[in-house]
Motif scaffolding. Structure first.
Motif, PDB file in Angstrom:
ATOM      1  N   LYS A  45     -24.680 -13.920 -22.170  1.00 46.35           N
ATOM      2  CA  LYS A  45     -26.083 -14.908 -22.122  1.00 46.35           C
ATOM      3  C   LYS A  45     -27.077 -13.748 -23.011  1.00 46.35           C
ATOM      4  O   LYS A  45     -27.990 -14.506 -23.721  1.00 46.35           O
ATOM      5  CB  LYS A  45     -26.804 -15.026 -20.891  1.00 46.35           C
ATOM      6  N   ALA A  46     -27.134 -12.388 -22.888  1.00 44.81           N
ATOM      7  CA  ALA A  46     -28.177 -11.743 -23.259  1.00 44.81           C
ATOM      8  C   ALA A  46     -27.882 -11.238 -24.667  1.00 44.81           C
ATOM      9  O   ALA A  46     -28.727 -10.932 -25.476  1.00 44.81           O
ATOM     10  CB  ALA A  46     -28.221 -10.506 -22.483  1.00 44.81           C
ATOM     11  N   PRO A  49     -29.722 -13.442 -27.992  1.00 45.61           N
ATOM     12  CA  PRO A  49     -30.978 -13.230 -28.251  1.00 45.61           C
ATOM     13  C   PRO A  49     -31.318 -11.881 -28.665  1.00 45.61           C
ATOM     14  O   PRO A  49     -32.273 -11.666 -29.447  1.00 45.61           O
ATOM     15  CB  PRO A  49     -31.656 -13.863 -27.152  1.00 45.61           C
ATOM     16  N   ARG A  54     -35.003 -10.803 -29.852  1.00 44.93           N
ATOM     17  CA  ARG A  54     -35.951 -11.150 -28.956  1.00 44.93           C
ATOM     18  C   ARG A  54     -35.950 -10.332 -27.725  1.00 44.93           C
ATOM     19  O   ARG A  54     -35.029  -9.554 -27.520  1.00 44.93           O
ATOM     20  CB  ARG A  54     -35.095 -12.726 -28.464  1.00 44.93           C
ATOM     21  N   VAL A  56     -35.803  -9.721 -23.798  1.00 44.70           N
ATOM     22  CA  VAL A  56     -34.937 -10.236 -22.745  1.00 44.70           C
ATOM     23  C   VAL A  56     -35.276  -9.752 -21.380  1.00 44.70           C
ATOM     24  O   VAL A  56     -35.589  -8.620 -21.265  1.00 44.70           O
ATOM     25  CB  VAL A  56     -33.629 -10.059 -23.233  1.00 44.70           C
ATOM     26  N   LYS A 256     -41.769 -16.687 -18.710  1.00 45.97           N
ATOM     27  CA  LYS A 256     -41.246 -17.459 -19.539  1.00 45.97           C
ATOM     28  C   LYS A 256     -42.439 -18.337 -20.339  1.00 45.97           C
ATOM     29  O   LYS A 256     -42.335 -18.613 -21.424  1.00 45.97           O
ATOM     30  CB  LYS A 256     -40.165 -18.439 -19.020  1.00 45.97           C
ATOM     31  N   ASP A 285     -42.597 -11.498 -28.148  1.00 43.39           N
ATOM     32  CA  ASP A 285     -42.184 -12.867 -27.989  1.00 43.39           C
ATOM     33  C   ASP A 285     -43.566 -13.102 -27.216  1.00 43.39           C
ATOM     34  O   ASP A 285     -43.526 -12.981 -25.930  1.00 43.39           O
ATOM     35  CB  ASP A 285     -41.028 -12.852 -27.350  1.00 43.39           C
ATOM     36  N   GLU A 287     -42.539 -16.146 -25.658  1.00 45.07           N
ATOM     37  CA  GLU A 287     -41.701 -16.621 -24.460  1.00 45.07           C
ATOM     38  C   GLU A 287     -40.508 -15.722 -24.601  1.00 45.07           C
ATOM     39  O   GLU A 287     -39.797 -16.109 -25.123  1.00 45.07           O
ATOM     40  CB  GLU A 287     -41.463 -18.058 -24.626  1.00 45.07           C
ATOM     41  N   GLU A 289     -37.078 -14.356 -23.582  1.00 49.52           N
ATOM     42  CA  GLU A 289     -35.730 -14.981 -22.909  1.00 49.52           C
ATOM     43  C   GLU A 289     -35.483 -14.480 -21.665  1.00 49.52           C
ATOM     44  O   GLU A 289     -35.357 -13.345 -21.369  1.00 49.52           O
ATOM     45  CB  GLU A 289     -34.454 -14.691 -23.852  1.00 49.52           C
ATOM     46  N   ILE A 291     -33.156 -14.593 -18.357  1.00 47.55           N
ATOM     47  CA  ILE A 291     -31.754 -14.991 -17.817  1.00 47.55           C
ATOM     48  C   ILE A 291     -31.653 -14.854 -16.684  1.00 47.55           C
ATOM     49  O   ILE A 291     -31.684 -13.682 -16.166  1.00 47.55           O
ATOM     50  CB  ILE A 291     -30.957 -14.119 -18.845  1.00 47.55           C
TER      51      ILE A 291
END
Length: 612
Positions: A45-46, A49, A54, A56, A256, A285, A287, A289, A291
């Motif tokens: 998942k990580a 991004p 991005r 995280v 988020k 960012d 937003e 990411e 997880i």
């Protein structure tokens, strides 16, 4: 300049699940060498991004591979960006990884260096005069922690490192003296907070806050617009990673959407320290990411939990029973250092291999005890909560909460030392009547009830056989401590009197440090020493006596109401408790059957699984 050797075709074929990330060849070779054939769920998942640049925020169970989830993207970008630098050029710090404990910081550094250890890469280059000069690595990783040589760490930083792993306290001490390091942190490419919730606790947050201020975007008032835009573009390259095993759902939603908690209203809820920390982070960012792979109720599927209800006076006996009944690598958590200091000599007298781990030990001794625990299959580590976060100790069979933690996060992290990477694990809570309220509050904060944690099945007749051992060991420890204290005080009096040229009375008349005391003092010390020796002999005799289950004949294993010859031949009998079947702790639990009268205040449990 020599080129890196790409992974062989067979290596790539074994790492098909890593191919989608297009990692640097050196990292693929390292993953293959360490038998990491496929990414873990948090890495799956990580990594996408993270490799895209991005920010995280990752929440996953302990032992799930969070270190590589942020480590691989950082190393990939640094390896892809540069070749071997000149040996005399100072490297600026490009990535800063902050960890709450020394042991975790050293472990992270070790894991990342293992990814950079390339056996195929050339180690030397030949100069025009044919002299051999060591080639600097393309990416360097170093750790800066307290309890180790400050001078040596400053010398390493003076040469420069690409990836710096540090604890906040020691790092801030160095930053205050090293301007170059402070400037490096102002222009970082990567910032990582590992176990972020722990670093917000007392003793960490002040230094952490000071360090994080250096990473914020800033402009000088006198700068022209072009300078501001250039500075903004440079500072926008910072990529931030925040990883932990616990993070509230509300905080994740705020992150988020980048929404700050409301401050208006009649009774606004004050932000937690962790919320305050994450608000201070300058995420690039809008937003980040987020997880979240944390298990429901904070418990991984491969972990079995249990509890033992006992009186405070019997806690040591129950602990000794468990350690004998289920031999393995057991990590025992206590809330106080004094408790560890009391238990270590007691368990040593009972001939168990036990090692302490707490903040008042020297760093070398802490690391030495950790290595001994890791390398000894049947051993006990008595630790405070400095061992609860992030430590990756292979095959911890049992986690025992000798003293119940006050927070749900600490409970989750303690349990995370076992059942790592989908291995089976076991957790035991030792609860006394005065701790019942603490346990109830702990489980409530996890959204669970007391009935969800089953009772441990205990052979009470075997517990009665162990009580004399524990009581005698306790008497020996108390007597030994008193004897050593008297000797220490006497030696101190003599040394102080000699320094002040004062003549002591007859009890301290012997100026020769090697001379034995005379008179009443000599007789008292001799009697105390003899008593301790006799008690140790009695304890040794008790420890050599076999522990027999009910129905076992002392003379003949084929007779009695419970003949065990077949179990002995099959190897299913317990090593030290004769007549008790060899089982795992997770199979000897009790299930709730009926609830008794509320006047009795407890529930009845019946057995299931394997019992003797």
């Amino acid at each position: 300049m020599e080129e890196d050797v790409p992974p062989s075709h067979s290596t790539r074929r074994l790492l098909l699940e890593w191919d989608t990330f297009e990692l640097h060849d050196q990292l693929l070779r390292a993953l293959h060498h360490q038998s990491f054939t496929k990414p873990t769920p948090i890495q799956l998942k990580a990594l996408p991004p993270a490799l895209q640049g991005r920010d995280v925020v990752g929440v996953a169970e302990t032992g799930s591979g969070k270190t590589l989830a942020y480590g691989l993207p950082i190393l990939h970008k640094l390896l892809s960006r540069r070749k071997h630098p000149a040996s005399k050029t100072r490297r600026p710090v490009r990535a800063l990884i902050l960890a709450p404990t020394r042991e975790l910081a050293l472990q992270i550094s070790s894991h990342l260096n293992a990814c950079l250890d390339d056996a195929h890469a050339p180690k030397e280059r030949v100069t025009s005069n044919d002299s051999r000069i060591p080639k600097p690595p393309p990416v360097s990783v170093a750790a800066v922690v307290g309890g180790m040589s400050l001078h040596k760490q400053k010398r390493i930083l003076s040469r420069g490192v690409d990836v710096l792993v540090a604890t906040p306290g020691r790092l801030w001490d160095i930053i205050q003296e090293e301007v170059e390091l402070a400037n490096d942190i102002k222009s970082l490419d990567f910032l990582v907070l590992d176990e972020a919730d722990r670093m917000t606790e007392t003793g960490h947050f002040a230094e952490l806050d000071d360090i994080l201020r250096l990473t914020l975007r800033w402009y000088r008032e006198e700068s022209v617009l072009e300078d501001k835009l250039a500075a903004d573009a440079a500072k926008n390259t910072l990529q931030t990673f925040v990883f932990s095993a616990t993070l509230s759902k509300d905080l994740q939603r705020n992150l988020k959407k980048r929404v700050k908690p409301r401050k208006n209203g009649k009774n606004p809820k004050p932000p937690t320290t962790l919320e305050d920390l994450l608000e201070r982070l300058d995420f690039r960012d809008s937003e980040p990411e987020v997880i979240d792979l944390s298990p429901e109720g904070g418990v991984v599927s491969s972990l079995k939990e249990s509890q033992i209800e006992c009186l405070s006076a019997d806690k040591d006996t129950y602990l000794y029973y468990f350690l004998l009944r289920y031999p393995g690598r057991s990590l025992v958590f206590l809330s106080s250092i004094d408790g560890i200091r009391r238990l270590v000599p007691l368990l040593e007298l009972l001939e168990l291999k036990v090692y302490p781990l707490h903040s008042q030990l020297e760093q070398k001794q802490r690391l030495k005890n950790l290595e001994r625990f890791k390398s000894t299959p049947k051993s006990v580590l008595l630790a405070t909560d400095i061992a609860a976060r992030g430590l990756d100790i292979l095959s911890v069979d049992h986690v025992i909460h000798y003293q119940i933690p006050r927070s749900a996060d600490t409970y989750v992290h303690r349990n995370g030392r076992t059942a790592r990477a989908m291995r089976q694990g076991f957790s035991l809570i030792m609860c006394t009547p005065d701790e019942r309220q603490v346990l109830r509050a702990l489980l409530t904060s996890l959204g669970r009830g007391e009935g969800e944690i089953p009772q441990m099945n205990v052979e009470l007749y075997m517990l009665d056989k162990l009580k004399p051992r524990v009581q005698l060991a306790r008497h020996i420890d108390v007597a030994q401590h008193k004897f050593n204290k008297e000797m220490h005080e006497k030696n101190w009096f003599k040394e102080t009197a000699d320094a002040m040229e004062i003549e002591l009375d007859s009890d301290f008349a012997n100026s020769d440090s090697e001379a034995k005391p005379s008179g009443p003092t000599k007789r008292r010390q001799k009697a105390a020493s003899t008593k301790i020796k006799d008690q140790k002999l009695r304890l040794k005799q008790l420890l050599t006596q076999p522990l027999l289950a009910q129905g076992i004949s002392k003379r003949y294993i084929t007779s009695g109401s419970n003949p065990i010859v077949h179990e002995l031949l099959a190897g299913t009998s317990h090593e030290t408790m004769i007549g008790v079947k060899k089982t795992s702790a997770g199979s000897d639990l009790l299930r709730k059957r009926v609830k008794r009268s509320s006047k009795r205040g407890y529930e009845e449990w019946s057995g299931f699984g394997s019992t003797s």
